[in-house]
Design an enzyme around this catalytic site. Structure first.
Site, mmCIF file in Angstrom:
data_model
loop_
_atom_site.group_PDB
_atom_site.id
_atom_site.type_symbol
_atom_site.label_atom_id
_atom_site.label_comp_id
_atom_site.label_asym_id
_atom_site.label_seq_id
_atom_site.Cartn_x
_atom_site.Cartn_y
_atom_site.Cartn_z
ATOM 1 N N ARG A 208 -5.044 7.206 -12.171
ATOM 2 C CA ARG A 208 -4.312 6.466 -13.144
ATOM 3 C C ARG A 208 -4.307 7.044 -14.382
ATOM 4 N NH1 ARG A 208 -2.913 4.287 -9.039
ATOM 5 N NH2 ARG A 208 -3.508 2.143 -8.683
ATOM 6 N N GLY B 16 0.076 0.929 -1.498
ATOM 7 C CA GLY B 16 -0.806 2.057 -1.353
ATOM 8 C C GLY B 16 -2.167 1.455 -0.692
ATOM 9 N N ASP B 17 -2.504 0.420 -1.089
ATOM 10 C CA ASP B 17 -3.802 -0.221 -1.013
ATOM 11 C C ASP B 17 -3.626 -0.720 0.542
ATOM 12 O OD1 ASP B 17 -4.882 0.651 -3.334
ATOM 13 O OD2 ASP B 17 -4.364 -1.431 -4.042
HETATM 14 O O1 CKP Z 1 -2.033 1.979 -5.545
HETATM 15 P P1 CKP Z 1 -1.604 0.721 -5.545
HETATM 16 O O2 CKP Z 1 -0.202 0.346 -6.069
HETATM 17 O O3 CKP Z 1 -1.907 0.083 -4.203
HETATM 18 O O4 CKP Z 1 -2.670 -0.132 -6.457
HETATM 19 C C1 CKP Z 1 -2.478 -1.005 -7.127
HETATM 20 C C2 CKP Z 1 -3.904 -1.642 -7.881
HETATM 21 O O5 CKP Z 1 -6.284 -1.539 -9.208
HETATM 22 C C3 CKP Z 1 -3.497 -2.643 -8.584
HETATM 23 O O6 CKP Z 1 -4.168 -4.002 -8.186
HETATM 24 C C4 CKP Z 1 -4.252 -2.600 -9.810
HETATM 25 O O7 CKP Z 1 -4.931 -3.408 -10.446
HETATM 26 C C5 CKP Z 1 -5.059 -1.096 -9.592
HETATM 27 O O8 CKP Z 1 -4.399 -0.662 -8.757
HETATM 28 C C6 CKP Z 1 -5.240 -0.469 -11.105
HETATM 29 O O9 CKP Z 1 -6.418 -0.497 -11.626
HETATM 30 O O10 CKP Z 1 -4.137 0.146 -11.503
HETATM 31 MG MG MG Z 2 -2.178 3.599 -4.871
#
Ligand code: CKP
Ligand code: MG
Length: 310
Positions: free
Chosen positions: A165, A254-255
């Site tokens: 991130r 992704g999750d």
């Molecule tokens: O990689 P993804 O799009 O699956 O992840 C999304 C999540 O935890 C989202 O829920 C957000 O809260 C986070 O990734 C983050 O901290 O960016």
């Molecule tokens: Mg991801």
């Protein structure tokens, strides 16, 4: 059989129907990468537990309520006087969405190695970690590194979703910490760019995967978006196509993939089966607003069957 445990920061994600600056209508969802994975696993019938620190506030109540409704064990959650983190997901245009975090100094970042010890003190089937947690704070970083170390010591299999991130830390900072986190992991998942980030010598995803496998990682899984996913394993390289579906919200895909992949792994499926279920859950996730709301129960796994499903 033991519990699949994961932990990190859960957030309330507030999604806008249009530009935030004009006051577009908002909807509220439970989010956070590890919470998403826990929900995905629980929907498929796995005993899943999520840990972390939530604010002693209404948003924390909302997250606990969501976890309970999805049958995710949250009995070891700690509450803190600091606020629960929030994330805004702005639909700036129908094609361009933006993320804004309100999570600095949040309860979620207060996680400590002691919290991890309490969380892991049980019959553990698997631990899932992400590269988001070490970016939150010094103590959260210590906590997640401690969790990986505990797994290595107790011989508990664990997975890491790199989930870099850029709004939380820089690539050089991540490249300093994440290679230590993934050491000895059974499964490392990421986009090709993320996999290159965690393999200090690897310049391409193939080289990164080879390096990680040679350093003791069990398998390396590259998520290729609409092109599906590829697993690099000791038995060879396996690729599976994505399911062609209409996407309304790709955050959380992704999750969802990770939850599907791990679910199939826990069920003893082979690499093709693991990739297929990962892609399948990704397809379910993108069809619905919210990170995990569209995910299937086990009896729904065949719903998207277009000749390649389960
Ligand atoms: O990689 P993804 O799009 O699956 O992840 C999304 C999540 O935890 C989202 O829920 C957000 O809260 C986070 O990734 C983050 O901290 O960016
Ligand atoms: Mg991801």
């Amino acid at each position: 059989a033991g519990t699949v445990v994961t932990f990190g920061e859960a957030l309330v994600s507030v999604r806008s129907a249009g530009p935030l600056a004009i006051g577009s209508p908002l909807t509220m969802h439970a989010a956070g990468a590890e919470l998403n994975v826990a929900v995905g696993l629980a929907r498929l019938g796995h005993a899943a537990s999520w840990g972390g620190v939530l604010g002693d506030d209404e948003l924390g109540e909302f997250l606990l309520r969501s976890l309970a409704a999805e049958r995710v064990d949250a009995s070891r959650v700690r509450r803190d006087v600091l606020p629960t983190g929030v994330m805004f997901l702005e639909a700036r245009t129908p094609d361009v969405s933006r993320v804004f975090y309100h999570r600095k100094g949040s309860a979620g970042a207060q996680l400590t190695p002691h919290d991890v010890d309490r969380l892991l003190d049980r019959d553990l089937a698997w631990l899932h970690l992400t590269g988001i947690t070490p970016a939150l704070s010094e103590r959260a970083r210590a906590a997640v590194l401690h969790a990986a170390e505990t797994c290595r010591r107790r011989s508990v299999p664990f997975s890491v979703d790199v989930n870099f991130r850029s709004k939380l830390w820089s690539a050089p900072e991540a490249a300093e910490v994440l290679p230590r986190l993934i050491e000895g992991a059974e499964v490392v998942i990421g986009s090709p760019e993320e996999l290159v980030l965690v393999a200090p010598e690897g310049k391409t995803v193939e080289a990164a995967a080879a390096e990680l496998l040679s350093r003791g990682v069990g398998e390396v899984v590259a998520k290729l978006g609409a092109a599906g996913a590829r697993a690099y394993t000791a038995q060879g390289v396996f690729t599976a196509p994505a399911f062609p579906v209409r996407a309304v919200d790709t955050v959380g895909a992704g999750d969802a993939f990770t939850a599907g992949y791990l679910s199939a792994r826990l069920d003893g499926e082979d690499a093709d089966g693991r990739l297929r279920r990962g892609n399948l859950l990704g397809a379910f996730a993108v069809g619905q607003l919210g990170d995990w709301e569209g995910l299937p129960r086990r009896d729904e796994l065949g719903l998207l069957d277009l000749g390649q499903g389960e």
